[in-house]
Design an enzyme around this catalytic site. Structure first.
Site, short mmCIF file in Angstrom:
data_model
loop_
_atom_site.label_atom_id
_atom_site.label_comp_id
_atom_site.label_asym_id
_atom_site.label_seq_id
_atom_site.Cartn_x
_atom_site.Cartn_y
_atom_site.Cartn_z
N THR A 27 11.88 66.00 24.91
CA THR A 27 12.78 67.14 24.65
C THR A 27 14.23 66.65 24.53
OG1 THR A 27 12.97 67.62 27.02
CG2 THR A 27 11.33 68.89 25.77
N ARG A 35 4.94 73.82 26.80
CA ARG A 35 4.95 74.87 27.82
C ARG A 35 6.24 74.97 28.61
NH1 ARG A 35 0.33 72.40 27.45
NH2 ARG A 35 -1.53 73.56 26.85
N GLN A 104 0.93 61.26 26.23
CA GLN A 104 0.23 62.33 25.50
C GLN A 104 0.97 62.63 24.20
OE1 GLN A 104 -1.09 65.62 28.50
NE2 GLN A 104 0.71 64.65 29.34
N ASP A 107 4.69 61.15 18.97
CA ASP A 107 5.93 61.07 18.20
C ASP A 107 6.43 59.65 17.96
OD1 ASP A 107 7.03 60.35 20.71
OD2 ASP A 107 7.62 62.42 21.12
N HIS A 122 -3.41 60.98 22.92
CA HIS A 122 -3.72 62.01 21.92
C HIS A 122 -3.47 61.51 20.50
CE1 HIS A 122 -3.24 65.22 25.29
NE2 HIS A 122 -4.41 64.61 25.31
N CYS A 130 -8.46 59.48 5.61
CA CYS A 130 -9.23 60.42 4.79
C CYS A 130 -10.47 60.82 5.57
CB CYS A 130 -9.62 59.76 3.46
SG CYS A 130 -10.84 60.73 2.55
N CYS A 133 -13.74 59.39 3.22
CA CYS A 133 -14.06 57.96 3.02
C CYS A 133 -13.38 57.06 4.04
CB CYS A 133 -13.69 57.50 1.60
SG CYS A 133 -11.91 57.35 1.34
N CYS A 154 -7.00 62.32 -0.59
CA CYS A 154 -7.27 60.91 -0.87
C CYS A 154 -7.29 60.67 -2.38
CB CYS A 154 -8.61 60.55 -0.25
SG CYS A 154 -9.11 58.87 -0.56
N LEU A 237 14.55 64.95 34.26
CA LEU A 237 14.33 63.58 33.76
C LEU A 237 15.63 62.84 33.50
CD1 LEU A 237 11.38 64.36 31.36
CD2 LEU A 237 11.32 62.59 33.13
P1 NAD Z 1 3.85 70.50 28.17
O1 NAD Z 1 4.69 71.16 27.12
O2 NAD Z 1 2.65 71.25 28.64
O3 NAD Z 1 4.76 70.22 29.44
C1 NAD Z 1 6.01 69.60 29.32
C2 NAD Z 1 6.71 69.72 30.65
O4 NAD Z 1 7.91 68.96 30.56
C3 NAD Z 1 7.10 71.14 31.00
O5 NAD Z 1 6.50 71.51 32.22
C4 NAD Z 1 8.64 71.10 31.10
O6 NAD Z 1 9.13 71.84 32.19
C5 NAD Z 1 8.90 69.63 31.30
N1 NAD Z 1 10.21 69.19 30.79
C6 NAD Z 1 10.72 69.37 29.54
N2 NAD Z 1 11.94 68.79 29.45
C7 NAD Z 1 12.20 68.24 30.67
C8 NAD Z 1 13.30 67.53 31.23
N3 NAD Z 1 14.37 67.21 30.48
N4 NAD Z 1 13.24 67.13 32.53
C9 NAD Z 1 12.14 67.42 33.30
N5 NAD Z 1 11.07 68.10 32.81
C10 NAD Z 1 11.10 68.50 31.53
O7 NAD Z 1 3.52 69.06 27.65
P2 NAD Z 1 2.28 68.12 27.98
O8 NAD Z 1 1.91 68.21 29.40
O9 NAD Z 1 2.61 66.83 27.34
O10 NAD Z 1 1.06 68.76 27.17
C11 NAD Z 1 1.29 69.26 25.88
C12 NAD Z 1 0.47 68.66 24.77
O11 NAD Z 1 1.26 68.82 23.60
C13 NAD Z 1 0.21 67.20 24.88
O12 NAD Z 1 -1.10 67.00 24.50
C14 NAD Z 1 1.11 66.55 23.82
O13 NAD Z 1 0.34 65.63 23.06
C15 NAD Z 1 1.45 67.65 22.87
N6 NAD Z 1 2.86 67.65 22.42
C16 NAD Z 1 3.45 66.47 22.08
C17 NAD Z 1 4.77 66.45 21.66
C18 NAD Z 1 5.39 65.12 21.27
O14 NAD Z 1 4.69 64.24 20.78
N7 NAD Z 1 6.69 64.94 21.52
C19 NAD Z 1 5.51 67.63 21.63
C20 NAD Z 1 4.87 68.84 21.98
C21 NAD Z 1 3.54 68.83 22.38
#
Ligand code: NAD
Length: 262
Positions: A27, A35, A104, A107, A122, A130, A133, A154, A237
């Site tokens: 983020t 979430r 997970q 990106d 993930h 594809c 194929c 493809c 974080l």
């Molecule tokens: P989630 O969205 O369920 O949970 C993210 C958590 O991070 C939240 O509880 C939030 O409160 C916390 N958070 C966000 N910013 C923060 C900060 N600066 N400091 C502290 N906490 C912070 O994400 P999840 O558990 O990874 O599960 C979601 C699924 O969505 C995963 O499978 C993931 O692959 C996918 N996803 C990936 C991306 C990406 O690749 N960047 C983005 C969105 C969703």
């Protein structure tokens, strides 16, 4: 000012530390999580919920909907900067303080920051295949088509092309899951970072550390199901990783203290 010395002590003592990262880690780079307070999970894109757009059956039946949504989201990942969390994790690996990052996220930002052992639970946007194929296509090639509002097909067999990302309804790679089970079971310390710990089976991996008498440190803005069992928990974080960066950069930190082998 918060005292992070208990965290530094756990990192110094641990002979094997792994990180488990979720969408919250990105983020700070401008990618919304699922979430969190600004998460996209319950949002809609045209006629679809974002949750539906991550489902494999919906993707196969309506790829134009997925690619329309992903155009300005997933296909902008390569333009986004890494942040302090990605950078410090890479630095910790380099200093022998971190064995692996299990993410997970899809990106590609951990690799961009220089982390070497990144296990993508993930999958990743870096490659596409594809569905007919199995021919492979790099991100940049598919991005060009998606930005022109095309559904990538493809050139050889006209099969639908899909990013190498695990959609809802698909299984995780079995070999990677086995490696994960070994690493989380043998870790003396697992750092759970920016994950709501709700998407299974990934979310259960940190429990393996606890079951084998290792410790958890959780950094997450919202409560998680494992908070009660964590040795330490923090909610921001950026604050935690700024403190870690200062600690890592301290030239006196490791003087006279050889690190145990991982
Ligand atoms: P989630 O969205 O369920 O949970 C993210 C958590 O991070 C939240 O509880 C939030 O409160 C916390 N958070 C966000 N910013 C923060 C900060 N600066 N400091 C502290 N906490 C912070 O994400 P999840 O558990 O990874 O599960 C979601 C699924 O969505 C995963 O499978 C993931 O692959 C996918 N996803 C990936 C991306 C990406 O690749 N960047 C983005 C969105 C969703």
């Amino acid at each position: 000012m918060q005292d992070f010395s208990p965290l530094f002590a756990l990192l110094e003592q641990s002979r094997k530390t792994v990180a488990f990262t979720g969408a919250g880690v990105s983020t700070l780079s401008g990618i919304p999580d699922f979430r969190g307070p600004h998460g996209v999970f319950s949002q809609r894109w045209q006629d679809w919920s974002v949750e539906e757009l991550h489902n494999i059956e919906v993707f196969e039946a309506h790829p134009e909907a997925f690619y329309g949504y992903a155009k300005n989201a997933w296909y902008a990942f390569d333009t986004l900067p890494v942040n302090i969390v990605h950078q410090v994790l890479a630095e910790m690996e380099q200093q022998g303080l971190l064995a692996a990052v299990y993410t997970q996220n899809i990106d590609m930002l951990h690799q961009k920051a220089g982390s070497r052992r990144v296990e993508e639970l993930h999958g990743t946007m870096a490659a596409h295949h594809c569905l007919q194929c199995n021919r492979s296509f790099p991100y940049a090639e598919i991005k060009t088509l998606v930005l022109q509002d095309q559904v990538p097909r493809c050139p050889q067999c006209q099969g639908l092309i899909k990013p190498d990302v695990v959609f809802f309804g698909e299984n995780l790679d079995a070999g990677m899951l086995q490696r994960a089970q070994r690493d989380f079971s043998s870790a003396e310390l697992t750092l759970v970072l920016g994950s709501s710990l709700t998407v299974e089976p990934a979310a259960s991996l940190p429990r393996l550390t606890l079951q084998n008498h290792g410790r958890l440190v959780i950094v997450n803005g919202q409560p998680t199901p494992l908070d009660q069992q964590a040795a330490l928990s923090y909610d921001d974080l950026e604050v935690v990783f700024k403190a870690l960066q200062t600690w890592l950069d301290d030239p006196g930190r490791t003087a006279g203290r050889p690190r145990p082998a991982l």
